[in-house]
Motif scaffolding. Structure first.
Motif, PDB file in Angstrom:
ATOM      1  N   TYR A  42     -13.716  11.565  24.712  1.00  0.00           N
ATOM      2  CA  TYR A  42     -13.688  11.570  23.250  1.00  0.00           C
ATOM      3  C   TYR A  42     -14.476  12.753  22.692  1.00  0.00           C
ATOM      4  O   TYR A  42     -15.332  13.309  23.377  1.00  0.00           O
ATOM      5  CB  TYR A  42     -14.313  10.279  22.691  1.00  0.00           C
ATOM      6  N   HIS A  43     -14.167  13.122  21.464  1.00  0.00           N
ATOM      7  CA  HIS A  43     -15.018  14.066  20.741  1.00  0.00           C
ATOM      8  C   HIS A  43     -15.084  13.632  19.281  1.00  0.00           C
ATOM      9  O   HIS A  43     -14.276  12.839  18.812  1.00  0.00           O
ATOM     10  CB  HIS A  43     -14.532  15.519  20.901  1.00  0.00           C
ATOM     11  N   ARG A  44     -16.079  14.124  18.582  1.00  0.00           N
ATOM     12  CA  ARG A  44     -16.368  13.683  17.229  1.00  0.00           C
ATOM     13  C   ARG A  44     -15.691  14.579  16.197  1.00  0.00           C
ATOM     14  O   ARG A  44     -15.713  15.777  16.292  1.00  0.00           O
ATOM     15  CB  ARG A  44     -17.890  13.701  17.015  1.00  0.00           C
ATOM     16  N   ILE A  45     -15.059  13.946  15.209  1.00  0.00           N
ATOM     17  CA  ILE A  45     -14.429  14.620  14.082  1.00  0.00           C
ATOM     18  C   ILE A  45     -15.301  14.358  12.850  1.00  0.00           C
ATOM     19  O   ILE A  45     -15.806  13.251  12.678  1.00  0.00           O
ATOM     20  CB  ILE A  45     -13.008  14.061  13.828  1.00  0.00           C
ATOM     21  N   TYR A  46     -15.449  15.360  12.004  1.00  0.00           N
ATOM     22  CA  TYR A  46     -16.262  15.226  10.790  1.00  0.00           C
ATOM     23  C   TYR A  46     -15.373  15.395   9.559  1.00  0.00           C
ATOM     24  O   TYR A  46     -14.552  16.306   9.511  1.00  0.00           O
ATOM     25  CB  TYR A  46     -17.364  16.289  10.768  1.00  0.00           C
ATOM     26  N   LYS A  47     -15.564  14.517   8.570  1.00  0.00           N
ATOM     27  CA  LYS A  47     -14.832  14.581   7.311  1.00  0.00           C
ATOM     28  C   LYS A  47     -15.825  14.474   6.160  1.00  0.00           C
ATOM     29  O   LYS A  47     -16.784  13.703   6.220  1.00  0.00           O
ATOM     30  CB  LYS A  47     -13.817  13.439   7.183  1.00  0.00           C
ATOM     31  N   LYS A  48     -15.563  15.245   5.111  1.00  0.00           N
ATOM     32  CA  LYS A  48     -16.374  15.160   3.904  1.00  0.00           C
ATOM     33  C   LYS A  48     -15.540  14.470   2.836  1.00  0.00           C
ATOM     34  O   LYS A  48     -14.367  14.809   2.652  1.00  0.00           O
ATOM     35  CB  LYS A  48     -16.798  16.548   3.440  1.00  0.00           C
ATOM     36  N   LEU A  49     -16.130  13.492   2.164  1.00  0.00           N
ATOM     37  CA  LEU A  49     -15.453  12.760   1.104  1.00  0.00           C
ATOM     38  C   LEU A  49     -16.306  12.780  -0.158  1.00  0.00           C
ATOM     39  O   LEU A  49     -17.531  12.778  -0.078  1.00  0.00           O
ATOM     40  CB  LEU A  49     -15.228  11.298   1.500  1.00  0.00           C
ATOM     41  N   LYS A  50     -15.636  12.791  -1.301  1.00  0.00           N
ATOM     42  CA  LYS A  50     -16.299  12.613  -2.587  1.00  0.00           C
ATOM     43  C   LYS A  50     -15.892  11.237  -3.105  1.00  0.00           C
ATOM     44  O   LYS A  50     -14.702  10.905  -3.123  1.00  0.00           O
ATOM     45  CB  LYS A  50     -15.874  13.675  -3.593  1.00  0.00           C
ATOM     46  N   ILE A  51     -16.885  10.451  -3.523  1.00  0.00           N
ATOM     47  CA  ILE A  51     -16.645   9.095  -4.001  1.00  0.00           C
ATOM     48  C   ILE A  51     -17.248   8.975  -5.394  1.00  0.00           C
ATOM     49  O   ILE A  51     -18.436   9.246  -5.585  1.00  0.00           O
ATOM     50  CB  ILE A  51     -17.272   8.060  -3.043  1.00  0.00           C
ATOM     51  N   ASP A  52     -16.417   8.570  -6.367  1.00  0.00           N
ATOM     52  CA  ASP A  52     -16.917   8.481  -7.742  1.00  0.00           C
ATOM     53  C   ASP A  52     -17.688   7.185  -7.963  1.00  0.00           C
ATOM     54  O   ASP A  52     -17.764   6.329  -7.076  1.00  0.00           O
ATOM     55  CB  ASP A  52     -15.787   8.675  -8.760  1.00  0.00           C
ATOM     56  N   GLU A  53     -18.236   7.033  -9.171  1.00  0.00           N
ATOM     57  CA  GLU A  53     -19.066   5.867  -9.470  1.00  0.00           C
ATOM     58  C   GLU A  53     -18.278   4.561  -9.485  1.00  0.00           C
ATOM     59  O   GLU A  53     -18.852   3.483  -9.435  1.00  0.00           O
ATOM     60  CB  GLU A  53     -19.785   6.062 -10.801  1.00  0.00           C
ATOM     61  N   ASN A  54     -16.944   4.637  -9.509  1.00  0.00           N
ATOM     62  CA  ASN A  54     -16.088   3.449  -9.449  1.00  0.00           C
ATOM     63  C   ASN A  54     -15.634   3.135  -8.026  1.00  0.00           C
ATOM     64  O   ASN A  54     -14.702   2.356  -7.824  1.00  0.00           O
ATOM     65  CB  ASN A  54     -14.871   3.628 -10.357  1.00  0.00           C
ATOM     66  N   LYS A  55     -16.242   3.803  -7.061  1.00  0.00           N
ATOM     67  CA  LYS A  55     -15.975   3.602  -5.623  1.00  0.00           C
ATOM     68  C   LYS A  55     -14.596   4.096  -5.194  1.00  0.00           C
ATOM     69  O   LYS A  55     -14.028   3.619  -4.229  1.00  0.00           O
ATOM     70  CB  LYS A  55     -16.175   2.143  -5.228  1.00  0.00           C
ATOM     71  N   ASN A  56     -14.062   5.073  -5.920  1.00  0.00           N
ATOM     72  CA  ASN A  56     -12.782   5.686  -5.558  1.00  0.00           C
ATOM     73  C   ASN A  56     -13.025   7.000  -4.832  1.00  0.00           C
ATOM     74  O   ASN A  56     -13.885   7.785  -5.239  1.00  0.00           O
ATOM     75  CB  ASN A  56     -11.949   5.966  -6.817  1.00  0.00           C
ATOM     76  N   VAL A  57     -12.258   7.260  -3.783  1.00  0.00           N
ATOM     77  CA  VAL A  57     -12.324   8.545  -3.104  1.00  0.00           C
ATOM     78  C   VAL A  57     -11.570   9.546  -3.957  1.00  0.00           C
ATOM     79  O   VAL A  57     -10.380   9.383  -4.220  1.00  0.00           O
ATOM     80  CB  VAL A  57     -11.740   8.472  -1.678  1.00  0.00           C
ATOM     81  N   VAL A  58     -12.288  10.575  -4.421  1.00  0.00           N
ATOM     82  CA  VAL A  58     -11.680  11.572  -5.312  1.00  0.00           C
ATOM     83  C   VAL A  58     -11.586  12.937  -4.643  1.00  0.00           C
ATOM     84  O   VAL A  58     -11.088  13.890  -5.242  1.00  0.00           O
ATOM     85  CB  VAL A  58     -12.433  11.669  -6.651  1.00  0.00           C
ATOM     86  N   GLY A  59     -12.037  13.034  -3.398  1.00  0.00           N
ATOM     87  CA  GLY A  59     -11.926  14.282  -2.650  1.00  0.00           C
ATOM     88  C   GLY A  59     -12.030  14.022  -1.169  1.00  0.00           C
ATOM     89  O   GLY A  59     -12.739  13.119  -0.728  1.00  0.00           O
ATOM     90  N   PHE A  60     -11.284  14.800  -0.405  1.00  0.00           N
ATOM     91  CA  PHE A  60     -11.263  14.670   1.053  1.00  0.00           C
ATOM     92  C   PHE A  60     -11.168  16.060   1.641  1.00  0.00           C
ATOM     93  O   PHE A  60     -10.286  16.834   1.259  1.00  0.00           O
ATOM     94  CB  PHE A  60     -10.044  13.817   1.467  1.00  0.00           C
ATOM     95  N   PHE A  61     -12.089  16.419   2.537  1.00  0.00           N
ATOM     96  CA  PHE A  61     -12.192  17.789   3.023  1.00  0.00           C
ATOM     97  C   PHE A  61     -12.400  17.834   4.534  1.00  0.00           C
ATOM     98  O   PHE A  61     -13.033  16.946   5.110  1.00  0.00           O
ATOM     99  CB  PHE A  61     -13.375  18.497   2.358  1.00  0.00           C
ATOM    100  N   MET A  62     -11.900  18.889   5.154  1.00  0.00           N
ATOM    101  CA  MET A  62     -12.207  19.151   6.556  1.00  0.00           C
ATOM    102  C   MET A  62     -13.673  19.547   6.638  1.00  0.00           C
ATOM    103  O   MET A  62     -14.201  20.147   5.716  1.00  0.00           O
ATOM    104  CB  MET A  62     -11.336  20.286   7.101  1.00  0.00           C
ATOM    105  N   TRP A  63     -14.336  19.232   7.725  1.00  0.00           N
ATOM    106  CA  TRP A  63     -15.759  19.535   7.833  1.00  0.00           C
ATOM    107  C   TRP A  63     -16.090  19.887   9.269  1.00  0.00           C
ATOM    108  O   TRP A  63     -15.660  19.212  10.200  1.00  0.00           O
ATOM    109  CB  TRP A  63     -16.577  18.320   7.381  1.00  0.00           C
ATOM    110  N   GLU A  64     -16.842  20.940   9.458  1.00  0.00           N
ATOM    111  CA  GLU A  64     -17.319  21.321  10.794  1.00  0.00           C
ATOM    112  C   GLU A  64     -18.730  20.805  10.983  1.00  0.00           C
ATOM    113  O   GLU A  64     -19.524  20.872  10.051  1.00  0.00           O
ATOM    114  CB  GLU A  64     -17.314  22.847  10.935  1.00  0.00           C
ATOM    115  N   ASN A  65     -19.036  20.284  12.185  1.00  0.00           N
ATOM    116  CA  ASN A  65     -20.344  19.707  12.455  1.00  0.00           C
ATOM    117  C   ASN A  65     -21.348  20.307  11.539  1.00  0.00           C
ATOM    118  O   ASN A  65     -22.441  20.294  11.565  1.00  0.00           O
ATOM    119  CB  ASN A  65     -20.814  19.836  13.873  1.00  0.00           C
TER     120      ASN A  65
END
Length: 89
Positions: A66-89
């Motif tokens: 296995y290897h680890r994948i990293y993701k960046k997410l933005k979550i608003d104050e209403n608990k909705n995901v409003v952004g999703f991004f590729m992320w390097e360690n």
């Protein structure tokens, strides 16, 4: 929102992105931006390594399953995901 809630939101969004039955989700980073009223978090999870021989650690072990994948997410104050991004360690 607390850190556990942020991780649970990320898990529910990312679970379908991996073929593993029980991915090892981990909250790696979390930051709240007051101006935007949202959290920016980095979550990692394990995926099956389809090319273990190209791993830099392959020289000291026979294989990495296995290897680890990293993701960046933005979550608003209403608990909705409003952004999703590729992320390097």
């Amino acid at each position: 929102m607390n850190l556990k809630e942020l991780l649970n939101i990320a898990k529910s969004e990312l679970t379908d992105m991996t073929t593993l039955s029980n991915p090892d989700f981990r909250l790696e980073q979390a930051e709240f931006f007051k101006d935007e009223k949202c959290w920016e978090i980095v979550v990692s999870y394990l995926v099956e390594n389809t090319n273990p021989k190209n791993s830099p650690l392959a020289a000291i072990t026979s294989e990495f399953k296995y290897h680890r994948i990293y993701k960046k997410l933005k979550i608003d104050e209403n608990k909705n995901v409003v952004g999703f991004f590729m992320w390097e360690n």
